[in-house]
Motif scaffolding. Structure first.
Motif, PDB file in Angstrom:
ATOM      1  N   TRP A   1      19.124 -22.361 -24.121  1.00  0.00           N
ATOM      2  CA  TRP A   1      18.283 -21.201 -23.828  1.00  0.00           C
ATOM      3  C   TRP A   1      18.046 -20.987 -22.335  1.00  0.00           C
ATOM      4  CZ3 TRP A   1      14.697 -23.866 -21.257  1.00  0.00           C
ATOM      5  CH2 TRP A   1      14.368 -25.152 -21.703  1.00  0.00           C
ATOM      6  N   ASN A   2      18.481 -21.922 -21.506  1.00  0.00           N
ATOM      7  CA  ASN A   2      18.114 -21.769 -20.089  1.00  0.00           C
ATOM      8  C   ASN A   2      18.974 -20.738 -19.351  1.00  0.00           C
ATOM      9  OD1 ASN A   2      20.219 -23.600 -20.347  1.00  0.00           O
ATOM     10  ND2 ASN A   2      19.609 -24.818 -18.585  1.00  0.00           N
TER      11      ASN A   2
ATOM     12  N   CYS B   1      20.079 -27.529 -15.638  1.00  0.00           N
ATOM     13  CA  CYS B   1      20.593 -28.892 -15.867  1.00  0.00           C
ATOM     14  C   CYS B   1      20.816 -29.627 -14.553  1.00  0.00           C
ATOM     15  CB  CYS B   1      21.868 -28.831 -16.690  1.00  0.00           C
ATOM     16  SG  CYS B   1      23.016 -27.588 -16.138  1.00  0.00           S
TER      17      CYS B   1
ATOM     18  N   GLN C   1       7.873 -26.295 -24.771  1.00  0.00           N
ATOM     19  CA  GLN C   1       8.401 -26.748 -23.482  1.00  0.00           C
ATOM     20  C   GLN C   1       7.262 -26.850 -22.468  1.00  0.00           C
ATOM     21  OE1 GLN C   1      11.420 -27.774 -23.273  1.00  0.00           O
ATOM     22  NE2 GLN C   1      11.654 -28.116 -21.089  1.00  0.00           N
TER      23      GLN C   1
ATOM     24  N   THR D   1      26.206 -27.276 -24.792  1.00  0.00           N
ATOM     25  CA  THR D   1      25.320 -27.547 -23.652  1.00  0.00           C
ATOM     26  C   THR D   1      23.913 -27.675 -24.205  1.00  0.00           C
ATOM     27  OG1 THR D   1      26.716 -26.248 -22.182  1.00  0.00           O
ATOM     28  CG2 THR D   1      24.507 -26.732 -21.401  1.00  0.00           C
ATOM     29  N   GLY D   2      23.235 -28.758 -23.869  1.00  0.00           N
ATOM     30  CA  GLY D   2      21.882 -28.981 -24.375  1.00  0.00           C
ATOM     31  C   GLY D   2      21.428 -30.389 -24.087  1.00  0.00           C
TER      32      GLY D   2
ATOM     33  N   LYS E   1      26.799 -20.146 -31.597  1.00  0.00           N
ATOM     34  CA  LYS E   1      25.448 -20.391 -32.096  1.00  0.00           C
ATOM     35  C   LYS E   1      24.524 -20.376 -30.887  1.00  0.00           C
ATOM     36  CE  LYS E   1      22.360 -22.793 -32.933  1.00  0.00           C
ATOM     37  NZ  LYS E   1      21.012 -22.430 -32.465  1.00  0.00           N
TER      38      LYS E   1
ATOM     39  N   VAL F   1      25.022 -23.030 -27.627  1.00  0.00           N
ATOM     40  CA  VAL F   1      24.573 -22.563 -26.311  1.00  0.00           C
ATOM     41  C   VAL F   1      23.068 -22.829 -26.156  1.00  0.00           C
ATOM     42  CG1 VAL F   1      24.421 -20.483 -24.863  1.00  0.00           C
ATOM     43  CG2 VAL F   1      26.351 -20.767 -26.422  1.00  0.00           C
TER      44      VAL F   1
ATOM     45  N   ILE G   1      26.148 -34.639 -32.235  1.00  0.00           N
ATOM     46  CA  ILE G   1      27.382 -33.851 -32.289  1.00  0.00           C
ATOM     47  C   ILE G   1      28.601 -34.771 -32.292  1.00  0.00           C
ATOM     48  CG2 ILE G   1      28.815 -32.284 -30.889  1.00  0.00           C
ATOM     49  CD1 ILE G   1      26.259 -30.681 -30.351  1.00  0.00           C
TER      50      ILE G   1
ATOM     51  N   LEU H   1      25.027 -32.131 -20.765  1.00  0.00           N
ATOM     52  CA  LEU H   1      23.743 -32.584 -21.310  1.00  0.00           C
ATOM     53  C   LEU H   1      22.609 -32.701 -20.294  1.00  0.00           C
ATOM     54  CD1 LEU H   1      25.223 -35.407 -23.556  1.00  0.00           C
ATOM     55  CD2 LEU H   1      24.770 -33.040 -24.175  1.00  0.00           C
TER      56      LEU H   1
ATOM     57  N   ILE I   1      25.913 -19.318 -19.589  1.00  0.00           N
ATOM     58  CA  ILE I   1      26.552 -20.506 -20.195  1.00  0.00           C
ATOM     59  C   ILE I   1      27.339 -20.087 -21.441  1.00  0.00           C
ATOM     60  CG2 ILE I   1      26.140 -22.754 -21.290  1.00  0.00           C
ATOM     61  CD1 ILE I   1      23.905 -23.254 -19.302  1.00  0.00           C
TER      62      ILE I   1
ATOM     63  N   GLU J   1      14.437 -36.356 -17.728  1.00  0.00           N
ATOM     64  CA  GLU J   1      14.597 -34.941 -17.417  1.00  0.00           C
ATOM     65  C   GLU J   1      13.359 -34.180 -17.909  1.00  0.00           C
ATOM     66  OE1 GLU J   1      17.689 -32.654 -19.462  1.00  0.00           O
ATOM     67  OE2 GLU J   1      18.228 -31.783 -17.527  1.00  0.00           O
TER      68      GLU J   1
ATOM     69  N   GLY K   1      19.221 -24.787 -34.854  1.00  0.00           N
ATOM     70  CA  GLY K   1      20.300 -25.700 -34.473  1.00  0.00           C
ATOM     71  C   GLY K   1      20.573 -26.752 -35.522  1.00  0.00           C
TER      72      GLY K   1
ATOM     73  N   ALA L   1      20.963 -20.448 -28.796  1.00  0.00           N
ATOM     74  CA  ALA L   1      19.701 -21.150 -29.031  1.00  0.00           C
ATOM     75  C   ALA L   1      18.760 -20.188 -29.749  1.00  0.00           C
ATOM     76  CB  ALA L   1      19.101 -21.602 -27.702  1.00  0.00           C
ATOM     77  N   GLU L   2      17.974 -20.697 -30.690  1.00  0.00           N
ATOM     78  CA  GLU L   2      17.139 -19.784 -31.492  1.00  0.00           C
ATOM     79  C   GLU L   2      16.101 -19.070 -30.641  1.00  0.00           C
ATOM     80  OE1 GLU L   2      17.849 -22.978 -31.797  1.00  0.00           O
ATOM     81  OE2 GLU L   2      16.549 -23.958 -33.264  1.00  0.00           O
TER      82      GLU L   2
HETATM   83  P1  NAD Z   1      18.703 -28.676 -27.777  1.00  0.00           P
HETATM   84  O1  NAD Z   1      19.742 -29.651 -27.384  1.00  0.00           O
HETATM   85  O2  NAD Z   1      17.877 -28.959 -28.976  1.00  0.00           O
HETATM   86  O3  NAD Z   1      19.340 -27.214 -28.014  1.00  0.00           O
HETATM   87  C1  NAD Z   1      20.553 -26.756 -27.444  1.00  0.00           C
HETATM   88  C2  NAD Z   1      21.353 -26.029 -28.525  1.00  0.00           C
HETATM   89  O4  NAD Z   1      21.698 -26.941 -29.565  1.00  0.00           O
HETATM   90  C3  NAD Z   1      20.593 -24.896 -29.216  1.00  0.00           C
HETATM   91  O5  NAD Z   1      21.491 -23.830 -29.520  1.00  0.00           O
HETATM   92  C4  NAD Z   1      20.126 -25.537 -30.492  1.00  0.00           C
HETATM   93  O6  NAD Z   1      19.903 -24.598 -31.528  1.00  0.00           O
HETATM   94  C5  NAD Z   1      21.306 -26.425 -30.831  1.00  0.00           C
HETATM   95  N1  NAD Z   1      21.001 -27.546 -31.720  1.00  0.00           N
HETATM   96  C6  NAD Z   1      19.807 -28.145 -31.924  1.00  0.00           C
HETATM   97  N2  NAD Z   1      19.931 -29.119 -32.847  1.00  0.00           N
HETATM   98  C7  NAD Z   1      21.219 -29.150 -33.233  1.00  0.00           C
HETATM   99  C8  NAD Z   1      21.974 -29.944 -34.144  1.00  0.00           C
HETATM  100  N3  NAD Z   1      21.409 -30.911 -34.859  1.00  0.00           N
HETATM  101  N4  NAD Z   1      23.307 -29.721 -34.265  1.00  0.00           N
HETATM  102  C9  NAD Z   1      23.897 -28.765 -33.539  1.00  0.00           C
HETATM  103  N5  NAD Z   1      23.233 -27.960 -32.674  1.00  0.00           N
HETATM  104  C10 NAD Z   1      21.916 -28.150 -32.514  1.00  0.00           C
HETATM  105  O7  NAD Z   1      17.793 -28.453 -26.563  1.00  0.00           O
HETATM  106  P2  NAD Z   1      16.294 -27.923 -26.605  1.00  0.00           P
HETATM  107  O8  NAD Z   1      15.469 -28.601 -27.646  1.00  0.00           O
HETATM  108  O9  NAD Z   1      16.357 -26.467 -26.661  1.00  0.00           O
HETATM  109  O10 NAD Z   1      15.786 -28.449 -25.205  1.00  0.00           O
HETATM  110  C11 NAD Z   1      15.377 -29.803 -25.118  1.00  0.00           C
HETATM  111  C12 NAD Z   1      15.830 -30.418 -23.829  1.00  0.00           C
HETATM  112  O11 NAD Z   1      17.264 -30.326 -23.722  1.00  0.00           O
HETATM  113  C13 NAD Z   1      15.329 -29.741 -22.578  1.00  0.00           C
HETATM  114  O12 NAD Z   1      14.040 -30.098 -22.261  1.00  0.00           O
HETATM  115  C14 NAD Z   1      16.348 -30.213 -21.589  1.00  0.00           C
HETATM  116  O13 NAD Z   1      16.046 -31.508 -21.170  1.00  0.00           O
HETATM  117  C15 NAD Z   1      17.633 -30.255 -22.376  1.00  0.00           C
HETATM  118  N6  NAD Z   1      18.442 -29.049 -22.148  1.00  0.00           N
HETATM  119  C16 NAD Z   1      19.477 -29.148 -21.302  1.00  0.00           C
HETATM  120  C17 NAD Z   1      20.240 -28.027 -21.033  1.00  0.00           C
HETATM  121  C18 NAD Z   1      21.400 -28.082 -20.099  1.00  0.00           C
HETATM  122  O14 NAD Z   1      21.700 -27.109 -19.438  1.00  0.00           O
HETATM  123  N7  NAD Z   1      22.111 -29.173 -20.048  1.00  0.00           N
HETATM  124  C19 NAD Z   1      19.937 -26.811 -21.622  1.00  0.00           C
HETATM  125  C20 NAD Z   1      18.867 -26.733 -22.516  1.00  0.00           C
HETATM  126  C21 NAD Z   1      18.133 -27.881 -22.771  1.00  0.00           C
END
Ligand code: NAD
Length: 494
Positions: free
Chosen positions: A166-167, A299, A346, A242-243, A190, A164, A251, A266, A172, A396, A223, A192-193
């Protein structure tokens, strides 16, 4: 739904909530190493709580607990009973609404008005919606041949890893948790930290609602350690994530080991397209909220506003006025519309993009600077004279920064709107019904908004394609995500 909110009343509950432990097999436990990390309030940079820092071994025992619960009580429970538990959790969330909203606002820096209007009601709505699905998931009898009875059943996919961001941690998180549980899956979540607190509180309430131990496990931590361990775990059947696209790619690679099912959301670089025959006031207002809501950390943020050349200056002017009149400040104040961004990292990344935009030759009309010295506040930024190829138009930013781009005609607008690597959402503003329908048909996006922007509802599919990921959340699509169809043949001549 309106939620009464009493911030002061919520504070003791929050204070009592530290330190926060992992949830594994129905028990609140420290991490195996005993390590913890701190979670900050992005508005004040003060520590709110310490949280257990899980690792691979914690992920492993959480998966084992989820597997036991899947093979045991959860699978054998009547579907209607599963639905009842989800409804009880929804009731408990309403009962503790003040506290949950305050936690989310403090932990993610979200204005409390937005949490009460959107995040919390949407999370509760998602739960009640999927509670209703729990006993309505069925296969079908299919005619094949005279001497056989052939039918399908839908079975839960098994143990789900829910990763999940952090936004919108609460909302979500619930988009993943509610349908997975309704389908009879068990979960290792899991968070977001940066934002673990609301998930951990939901975990406590889920036990109170009667969720059997091990059905929902929560492992907090980094993560690249906990997330990665779950993604690569041979006993996890599905990953819902979502991330960011970078982590999404990793992944997919990790999931290949045991061919896990994967769904990825994403992010995007969504275009909000304003034609000259649109209601310019309504379009400008929606364009401003489309990018500045949640400090642009959405997103589907309308981070590119595409405007017909005839009304370009007028829209830039209106957007600028709106950006300058947004109330920035304490997320706990109901009048605040724009809170801080999530972290120092950020904030720096967003401010870097503001520099990049200026160096690329775009015109920064307003905002884009840090506000104050404490907390990660950035004033809403409007860039004009943005060219489609610039990085601020392609990448983005995930912050309160909008690129306003000029177009000549419909074909030009569509070319620019579709001209990034992302395909999550798009908006179009015009009174010409043919034009908006042509746009809706040709836009590369999972959602198109016509003369509006930003709505989501759990009843409609949500997700994108290309760099925005694949698979859909919400509605019946999520039920398909968390179940596998099985075909059964029975010989009638025995
Ligand atoms: P991220 O993708 O690193 O983190 C999202 C989640 O994935 C968190 O829970 C994180 O702990 C986990 N994660 C991180 N590395 C991982 C790994 N190797 N394997 C499995 N899980 C892992 O996102 P971020 O660094 O927090 O944010 C960076 C950018 O991601 C933002 O600037 C934005 O562009 C994008 N983002 C998009 C959304 C969305 O709603 N689609 C949400 C958050 C961030």
């Amino acid at each position: 739904m309106s939620i009464a909110y009493d911030y002061a009343a919520a504070e003791p509950a929050i204070a009592a909530a530290k330190p926060r432990l992992l949830l594994i097999g129905g028990q609140h436990v420290p991490s195996i190493t005993g390590r913890t990390f701190k979670t900050l309030n992005p508005a004040t940079e003060q520590v709110i709580a310490t949280v257990a820092e899980g690792n691979e071994a914690d992920a492993d025992r959480a998966v084992a607990a989820a597997r036991r619960a899947f093979e045991g009580p959860w699978r054998s429970m009547r579907a209607s009973e599963r639905g009842q538990i989800l409804l009880r959790l929804a009731e408990l969330m309403k009962k503790h609404a003040d506290e949950i909203a305050a936690l989310e606002s403090l932990d993610a820096g979200k204005p409390i008005s937005g949490v009460l209007r959107q995040d919390l009601p949407a999370a509760i709505d998602t739960l009640t919606y999927y509670a209703g699905w729990a006993d309505k998931i069925h296969g079908e009898v299919v005619s094949t041949r005279d001497d056989a009875l052939t039918y399908t059943v839908r079975e839960p996919v098994g143990v789900v890893a829910a990763i999940v961001p952090w936004n919108f941690p609460l909302m979500i998180g619930m988009w993943k948790l509610a349908p997975a549980l309704a389908c009879g899956c068990t979960i290792v979540m899991k968070p977001a930290e940066l934002t673990s607190l609301s998930a951990l509180r939901i975990g406590e309430l889920a036990l109170e609602a009667g969720l059997p131990p091990g059905v929902l496990n929560i492992v907090t931590g980094p993560g690249r350690v906990v997330g990665d361990a779950l993604v690569n775990h041979p006993d996890v059947d599905k990953v819902t994530f979502t991330g960011s696209p970078g982590v999404g790619r990793g992944i997919l690679r990790g999931a290949a080991g045991n061919f896990k099912r994967v769904s990825l959301e994403l992010g995007g670089k969504s275009a909000n397209v304003i034609f000259d025959d649109a209601d310019i006031e309504a379009a400008s207002k929606a364009a401003a909220s489309g990018i500045f809501f949640n400090a642009g950390q959405v997103c589907s943020a309308g981070s590119r506003v595409l405007v017909h050349e005839k009304v370009y200056d007028e829209v830039v002017e209106r957007l600028t006025q709106r950006a300058q009149s947004i109330r920035i400040g304490d997320p706990g104040d109901r009048a605040t519309a724009l809170g801080p961004v999530i972290s120092e990292k950020q904030m720096k990344s967003i401010l870097d993009y503001v520099d990049i935009g200026q160096k690329e030759g775009a015109l920064l009309i307003t905002g884009g600077i840090r506000v104050g010295t404490r907390g990660y506040f950035i004033s809403p930024a409007v860039f004009a004279n943005v060219e489609h190829e610039m990085r601020i138009s392609q990448e983005e930013i995930f912050g309160p920064v909008v690129s306003v781009i000029k177009f000549k005609d419909e074909a030009d607008a569509l070319r620019i709107a579709n001209g990034t690597a992302y395909s999550l959402a798009a908006g179009v503003w015009s009174r010409d019904i043919g034009r908006v329908q042509r746009f809706a048909r040709n836009a590369k996006a999972g959602t198109v908004w016509i003369n509006t922007y930003g709505y989501t509802d759990v009843r409609l599919p949500w997700g994108g394609v290309r760099d925005s990921g694949f698979g859909r959340e919400h509605g019946s699509a999520a039920i398909e995500n968390f179940t596998e169809p099985k075909a059964v043949w029975m010989n009638l001549n025995v």
